[in-house]
Design a protein around this motif. Structure first.
Motif, PDB file in Angstrom:
ATOM      1  N   LEU A   1      36.591 -14.840  12.608  1.00 11.25           N
ATOM      2  CA  LEU A   1      36.586 -15.942  13.638  1.00 11.25           C
ATOM      3  C   LEU A   1      36.893 -17.063  12.877  1.00 11.25           C
ATOM      4  O   LEU A   1      36.477 -17.682  12.240  1.00 11.25           O
ATOM      5  N   GLU A   2      38.305 -17.344  13.483  1.00  9.85           N
ATOM      6  CA  GLU A   2      39.069 -18.128  12.653  1.00  9.85           C
ATOM      7  C   GLU A   2      38.493 -19.641  12.291  1.00  9.85           C
ATOM      8  O   GLU A   2      37.855 -20.254  13.420  1.00  9.85           O
ATOM      9  N   GLY A   3      38.503 -20.030  11.063  1.00  5.53           N
ATOM     10  CA  GLY A   3      37.610 -21.224  10.707  1.00  5.53           C
ATOM     11  C   GLY A   3      36.191 -21.362  10.776  1.00  5.53           C
ATOM     12  O   GLY A   3      35.690 -22.338  10.397  1.00  5.53           O
ATOM     13  N   ALA A   4      35.488 -20.162  11.129  1.00  7.53           N
ATOM     14  CA  ALA A   4      34.195 -20.166  11.389  1.00  7.53           C
ATOM     15  C   ALA A   4      33.381 -19.190  10.498  1.00  7.53           C
ATOM     16  O   ALA A   4      32.472 -19.304  10.067  1.00  7.53           O
ATOM     17  N   ALA A   5      34.002 -17.869  10.584  1.00  4.79           N
ATOM     18  CA  ALA A   5      33.107 -16.853   9.807  1.00  4.79           C
ATOM     19  C   ALA A   5      34.096 -15.460   9.696  1.00  4.79           C
ATOM     20  O   ALA A   5      35.235 -15.358  10.348  1.00  4.79           O
ATOM     21  N   GLU A   6      33.541 -14.788   8.741  1.00  5.97           N
ATOM     22  CA  GLU A   6      34.423 -13.547   8.453  1.00  5.97           C
ATOM     23  C   GLU A   6      33.287 -12.254   8.357  1.00  5.97           C
ATOM     24  O   GLU A   6      32.227 -12.803   7.782  1.00  5.97           O
ATOM     25  N   PHE A   7      33.352 -11.228   9.110  1.00  3.96           N
ATOM     26  CA  PHE A   7      32.415  -9.916   8.890  1.00  3.96           C
ATOM     27  C   PHE A   7      32.940  -8.753   8.684  1.00  3.96           C
ATOM     28  O   PHE A   7      34.136  -8.470   8.935  1.00  3.96           O
ATOM     29  N   ARG A   8      32.146  -8.168   7.822  1.00  2.00           N
ATOM     30  CA  ARG A   8      32.684  -6.716   7.373  1.00  2.00           C
ATOM     31  C   ARG A   8      31.300  -5.802   7.451  1.00  2.00           C
ATOM     32  O   ARG A   8      30.449  -6.262   6.801  1.00  2.00           O
ATOM     33  N   GLY A   9      31.167  -4.703   8.162  1.00  2.00           N
ATOM     34  CA  GLY A   9      30.240  -3.788   8.250  1.00  2.00           C
ATOM     35  C   GLY A   9      30.659  -2.491   8.152  1.00  2.00           C
ATOM     36  O   GLY A   9      31.823  -1.983   8.171  1.00  2.00           O
ATOM     37  N   GLY A  10      29.569  -1.397   8.134  1.00  2.00           N
ATOM     38  CA  GLY A  10      29.917  -0.084   8.180  1.00  2.00           C
ATOM     39  C   GLY A  10      28.996   0.934   7.239  1.00  2.00           C
ATOM     40  O   GLY A  10      29.221   1.900   7.200  1.00  2.00           O
ATOM     41  N   ALA A  11      28.262   0.292   6.243  1.00  2.00           N
ATOM     42  CA  ALA A  11      27.563   0.860   5.293  1.00  2.00           C
ATOM     43  C   ALA A  11      26.159   1.668   5.696  1.00  2.00           C
ATOM     44  O   ALA A  11      25.813   2.304   4.846  1.00  2.00           O
ATOM     45  N   LEU A  12      25.731   1.186   6.785  1.00  2.00           N
ATOM     46  CA  LEU A  12      24.361   1.513   7.203  1.00  2.00           C
ATOM     47  C   LEU A  12      24.132   3.145   6.897  1.00  2.00           C
ATOM     48  O   LEU A  12      23.279   3.558   6.611  1.00  2.00           O
ATOM     49  N   PRO A  13      24.927   3.991   7.555  1.00  2.00           N
ATOM     50  CA  PRO A  13      24.565   5.444   7.500  1.00  2.00           C
ATOM     51  C   PRO A  13      24.745   5.889   6.273  1.00  2.00           C
ATOM     52  O   PRO A  13      23.876   6.807   5.819  1.00  2.00           O
ATOM     53  N   ALA A  14      25.288   5.384   5.348  1.00  2.00           N
ATOM     54  CA  ALA A  14      25.517   5.655   3.743  1.00  2.00           C
ATOM     55  C   ALA A  14      24.074   5.317   3.106  1.00  2.00           C
ATOM     56  O   ALA A  14      23.603   6.166   2.329  1.00  2.00           O
TER      57      ALA A  14
ATOM     58  N   LEU B   1      21.451   4.923   4.613  1.00  2.00           N
ATOM     59  CA  LEU B   1      20.395   5.619   5.028  1.00  2.00           C
ATOM     60  C   LEU B   1      20.297   6.948   4.312  1.00  2.00           C
ATOM     61  O   LEU B   1      19.148   7.438   4.157  1.00  2.00           O
ATOM     62  N   ALA B   2      21.574   7.549   3.991  1.00  2.00           N
ATOM     63  CA  ALA B   2      21.718   8.591   3.426  1.00  2.00           C
ATOM     64  C   ALA B   2      21.005   8.668   1.921  1.00  2.00           C
ATOM     65  O   ALA B   2      20.737   9.647   1.388  1.00  2.00           O
ATOM     66  N   VAL B   3      21.277   7.348   1.421  1.00  2.00           N
ATOM     67  CA  VAL B   3      20.602   7.346  -0.024  1.00  2.00           C
ATOM     68  C   VAL B   3      19.104   7.613  -0.116  1.00  2.00           C
ATOM     69  O   VAL B   3      18.574   7.967  -1.028  1.00  2.00           O
TER      70      VAL B   3
ATOM     71  N   GLY C   1       1.063  -1.198   0.029  1.00  2.00           N
ATOM     72  CA  GLY C   1      -0.004  -0.062   0.158  1.00  2.00           C
ATOM     73  C   GLY C   1       0.992   1.148   0.257  1.00  2.00           C
ATOM     74  O   GLY C   1       1.649   1.159  -0.823  1.00  2.00           O
ATOM     75  N   ALA C   2       0.428   2.349   0.803  1.00  2.00           N
ATOM     76  CA  ALA C   2       1.398   3.653   0.974  1.00  2.00           C
ATOM     77  C   ALA C   2       2.615   3.144   1.905  1.00  2.00           C
ATOM     78  O   ALA C   2       3.249   4.179   2.007  1.00  2.00           O
ATOM     79  N   THR C   3       2.856   2.069   2.474  1.00  2.00           N
ATOM     80  CA  THR C   3       3.845   1.731   3.091  1.00  2.00           C
ATOM     81  C   THR C   3       5.060   1.167   2.426  1.00  2.00           C
ATOM     82  O   THR C   3       4.807   0.289   1.560  1.00  2.00           O
ATOM     83  N   THR C   4       6.321   1.664   2.653  1.00  2.00           N
ATOM     84  CA  THR C   4       7.596   1.027   1.818  1.00  2.00           C
ATOM     85  C   THR C   4       8.495   0.523   3.031  1.00  2.00           C
ATOM     86  O   THR C   4       8.440   0.928   3.842  1.00  2.00           O
ATOM     87  N   VAL C   5       9.093  -0.363   2.647  1.00  2.00           N
ATOM     88  CA  VAL C   5       9.922  -1.302   3.466  1.00  2.00           C
ATOM     89  C   VAL C   5      11.318  -1.560   2.539  1.00  2.00           C
ATOM     90  O   VAL C   5      11.318  -2.004   1.290  1.00  2.00           O
ATOM     91  N   THR C   6      12.282  -0.919   2.918  1.00  2.00           N
ATOM     92  CA  THR C   6      13.638  -1.047   2.220  1.00  2.00           C
ATOM     93  C   THR C   6      14.512  -1.508   3.004  1.00  2.00           C
ATOM     94  O   THR C   6      15.002  -1.468   4.096  1.00  2.00           O
ATOM     95  N   TYR C   7      15.242  -2.769   2.297  1.00  2.00           N
ATOM     96  CA  TYR C   7      16.444  -3.307   2.832  1.00  2.00           C
ATOM     97  C   TYR C   7      17.514  -2.477   2.603  1.00  2.00           C
ATOM     98  O   TYR C   7      18.066  -2.049   1.543  1.00  2.00           O
ATOM     99  N   LEU C   8      18.352  -1.902   3.682  1.00  2.00           N
ATOM    100  CA  LEU C   8      19.592  -0.980   3.789  1.00  2.00           C
ATOM    101  C   LEU C   8      20.955  -2.059   4.212  1.00  2.00           C
ATOM    102  O   LEU C   8      20.989  -2.351   5.288  1.00  2.00           O
TER     103      LEU C   8
END
Length: 291
Positions: free
Chosen positions: A83-96, A98-100, A13-20
């Motif tokens: 996390l050795e042998g388990a996972a790797e993570f990278r983040g930091g883009a949320l403010p940018a 949101l600005a879009v 409807g008039a509601t938007t849901v955006t994945y950031l």
């Protein structure tokens, strides 16, 4: 090979849901989904990289409705770690990200945490809650200082008594939220057409969100971590190593999958790779076109 998801948007409807997007992770399935190995991924090989690891998207959902701007979860924060042998993570883009959308942190009036694992609370304050919290760093305040911060009471009570990874960092997350956090209850309407749903199991107070609009006969459910990958639509028995109550989490997933098969129901999986929006049809995942 499927990659982490990029920005995507859908209207109810008039509601938007955006994945950031905020970032992404690559995870060893033998560690994260023990029941999936040794041969469970043969049916889903397109999700695996050359190491046999699978991608997860990490970000937030922006809900804009009736002049309101809500964020569901807050990503990883500005981090880059392994996390050795388990996972790797990278983040930091949320403010940018949101600005879009033409918004700053001051424009967000409500933050809703599906739960308080580290990859959902990263922008709670100005210090990112990486597993090894840097000594000597001080938190100056909440990133979204004008917003209400909502979480379920069982979730808050659990993690304030059981600090430690993968839960919220006491300094970067729990202390800044203390005195500001508000408790949301099952079926509570927190904005026009936006209700919380109790979906415990992965964590004791896990929440999902239901988005509806009187102008649309469809509905959208933001899962949180009821599922971490769309392969769990078909492989619902794959419980996560970090499920606090795996049996209860499986029962919750099965219950929600039945709801998701209802025609007109759209799924939003924040960790899904490729595309976060889709539908469930006969226990198969069908991604929606980007838009």
């Amino acid at each position: 090979m499927i990659q982490p998801a990029s920005r995507a948007q859908i209207s109810i409807g008039a509601t938007t849901v955006t994945y950031l997007p905020d970032g992404h992770g690559w995870i060893n399935p033998a560690v994260f989904f023990p029941a999936s190995v040794p041969d469970g991924w043969a049916r889903h090989a397109e999700y695996l990289d050359e190491r046999g690891w699978f991608p997860v998207s990490v970000g937030a959902f922006l809900i804009r409705t009736a002049g309101r701007s809500l964020l569901v979860d807050l990503g990883l924060g500005e981090v880059d770690y392994v996390l050795e042998g388990a996972a790797e993570f990278r983040g930091g883009a949320l403010p940018a990200s949101l600005a879009v959308e033409g918004l700053s942190s001051a424009d967000v009036d409500t933050v809703v945490f599906t739960h308080l694992h580290h990859d959902h609370v990263g922008w709670t304050s100005d210090v990112a809650p990486a597993p090894a919290f840097p000594d000597g760093r001080r938190v100056s305040g909440l990133t979204f200082g004008s917003a209400r911060h909502l979480v379920s009471e069982p979730e808050w009570r659990y993690w304030t008594g059981e600090p430690g990874f993968p839960g919220p960092d006491p300094v970067a997350v729990l202390e800044p939220l203390a005195g500001r956090v508000e408790f949301a209850e099952d079926r509570q309407e927190i904005a026009p057409g936006v209700r919380v749903l109790a979906t415990s199991g992965h964590t004791p107070g896990h929440l999902s969100l239901l988005v509806t609009d009187p102008e649309d006969d469809r509905r959208l459910i933001i899962l949180g971590d009821v599922m971490h990958s769309q392969v769990q639509v078909a492989e619902s028995h794959w419980t996560c190593r970090f499920d606090v109550d795996p049996d209860h989490g499986l029962a919750t997933r099965e219950r929600l999958l039945k709801e998701l098969e209802t025609p007109g129901t759209i799924l939003a999986g924040g960790h899904f790779a490729g595309q976060v929006f889709g539908e469930v049809r006969q226990r198969a995942w069908k991604a929606r076109d980007r838009g």
